[in-house]
Design a protein around this motif. Sequence first.
Motif, PDB file in Angstrom:
ATOM      1  N   LYS A 173       0.831  -1.204   0.000  1.00 55.16           N
ATOM      2  CA  LYS A 173       0.000   0.000   0.000  1.00 55.16           C
ATOM      3  C   LYS A 173       0.871   1.261   0.000  1.00 55.16           C
ATOM      4  CE  LYS A 173      -2.238   1.151   3.823  1.00 55.16           C
ATOM      5  NZ  LYS A 173      -1.699   2.434   4.242  1.00 55.16           N
ATOM      6  N   ASP A 174       1.954   1.242   0.795  1.00 58.73           N
ATOM      7  CA  ASP A 174       2.831   2.411   0.921  1.00 58.73           C
ATOM      8  C   ASP A 174       3.584   2.728  -0.374  1.00 58.73           C
ATOM      9  OD1 ASP A 174       2.063   2.665   3.565  1.00 58.73           O
ATOM     10  OD2 ASP A 174       3.856   1.717   4.374  1.00 58.73           O
ATOM     11  N   THR A 175       3.722   1.732  -1.253  1.00 62.50           N
ATOM     12  CA  THR A 175       4.511   1.933  -2.475  1.00 62.50           C
ATOM     13  C   THR A 175       3.674   1.730  -3.731  1.00 62.50           C
ATOM     14  OG1 THR A 175       5.251  -0.382  -2.472  1.00 62.50           O
ATOM     15  CG2 THR A 175       6.657   1.214  -1.325  1.00 62.50           C
ATOM     16  N   ALA A 176       2.362   1.883  -3.624  1.00 63.86           N
ATOM     17  CA  ALA A 176       1.459   1.567  -4.738  1.00 63.86           C
ATOM     18  C   ALA A 176       1.360   2.667  -5.790  1.00 63.86           C
ATOM     19  CB  ALA A 176       0.069   1.240  -4.199  1.00 63.86           C
TER      20      ALA A 176
ATOM     21  N   THR B  52      12.342   2.963  -1.138  1.00 59.13           N
ATOM     22  CA  THR B  52      12.336   2.290   0.158  1.00 59.13           C
ATOM     23  C   THR B  52      13.758   1.892   0.514  1.00 59.13           C
ATOM     24  OG1 THR B  52      10.107   1.447  -0.269  1.00 59.13           O
ATOM     25  CG2 THR B  52      11.348   0.409   1.519  1.00 59.13           C
ATOM     26  N   ASP B  53      14.174   2.309   1.700  1.00 54.21           N
ATOM     27  CA  ASP B  53      15.501   2.016   2.238  1.00 54.21           C
ATOM     28  C   ASP B  53      15.370   0.798   3.149  1.00 54.21           C
ATOM     29  OD1 ASP B  53      18.003   2.028   3.437  1.00 54.21           O
ATOM     30  OD2 ASP B  53      17.735   3.961   4.447  1.00 54.21           O
TER      31      ASP B  53
ATOM     32  N   LYS C 237       7.718   2.633  -9.280  1.00 54.40           N
ATOM     33  CA  LYS C 237       6.861   3.639  -9.919  1.00 54.40           C
ATOM     34  C   LYS C 237       5.505   2.995 -10.134  1.00 54.40           C
ATOM     35  CE  LYS C 237       6.396   6.993 -13.522  1.00 54.40           C
ATOM     36  NZ  LYS C 237       7.066   7.890 -14.419  1.00 54.40           N
ATOM     37  N   ASP C 238       4.482   3.582  -9.533  1.00 59.79           N
ATOM     38  CA  ASP C 238       3.119   3.060  -9.604  1.00 59.79           C
ATOM     39  C   ASP C 238       3.065   1.569  -9.264  1.00 59.79           C
ATOM     40  OD1 ASP C 238       2.159   5.601 -10.261  1.00 59.79           O
ATOM     41  OD2 ASP C 238       2.560   5.278 -12.384  1.00 59.79           O
ATOM     42  N   GLY C 239       3.791   1.181  -8.211  1.00 59.55           N
ATOM     43  CA  GLY C 239       3.728  -0.172  -7.694  1.00 59.55           C
ATOM     44  C   GLY C 239       4.680  -1.169  -8.341  1.00 59.55           C
ATOM     45  N   GLN C 240       5.373  -0.763  -9.412  1.00 58.86           N
ATOM     46  CA  GLN C 240       6.296  -1.670 -10.106  1.00 58.86           C
ATOM     47  C   GLN C 240       7.745  -1.296  -9.776  1.00 58.86           C
ATOM     48  OE1 GLN C 240       5.064  -4.320 -11.951  1.00 58.86           O
ATOM     49  NE2 GLN C 240       3.175  -3.514 -11.067  1.00 58.86           N
TER      50      GLN C 240
ATOM     51  N   LEU D 176      19.112   9.225  -9.911  1.00 62.25           N
ATOM     52  CA  LEU D 176      18.357   7.984 -10.090  1.00 62.25           C
ATOM     53  C   LEU D 176      16.856   8.249 -10.074  1.00 62.25           C
ATOM     54  CD1 LEU D 176      18.395   4.768 -10.045  1.00 62.25           C
ATOM     55  CD2 LEU D 176      18.097   5.029  -7.584  1.00 62.25           C
ATOM     56  N   LEU D 177      16.385   8.973  -9.060  1.00 66.38           N
ATOM     57  CA  LEU D 177      14.951   9.223  -8.911  1.00 66.38           C
ATOM     58  C   LEU D 177      14.389  10.121 -10.011  1.00 66.38           C
ATOM     59  CD1 LEU D 177      14.873   9.620  -5.050  1.00 66.38           C
ATOM     60  CD2 LEU D 177      13.808   7.778  -6.363  1.00 66.38           C
TER      61      LEU D 177
END
Length: 103
Positions: free
Chosen positions: A13-16, A22-23, A78-81, A98-99
């Motif tokens: 959910k946090d990265t959807a 994420t570290d 990006k968008d969960g992928q 990178l980002l």
Amino acid sequence: MAVAETTDQTFKKDTATGVTLTDFWATWCGPCRMQSPVVEQLSEEMTNVTFNKMDVDQNPNTPQEFGIMSIPTLVVKKDGQVVDTIVGYHSKEQLSQLLNQYL
């Protein structure tokens, strides 16, 4: 914007949505302690990216799912992928570059 703590239960959910970094870290890991302030600084500057951190000792399932063997590991989604994974210490400039590819 601070770096939010994420867990095995909340990671998906946090990265959807949007671009997320994420570290994956642990309290006993020296390079992780060097990486954390860099990620914190970047989270203040890059408000269009969601920054999370996960303690691999308290949350073993997600790191295992992603095949994380070394920490710190930074996973960009990006968008969960998953679009990128980098291992080891990286400077603010390296992470910013990178980002920016995914924004």
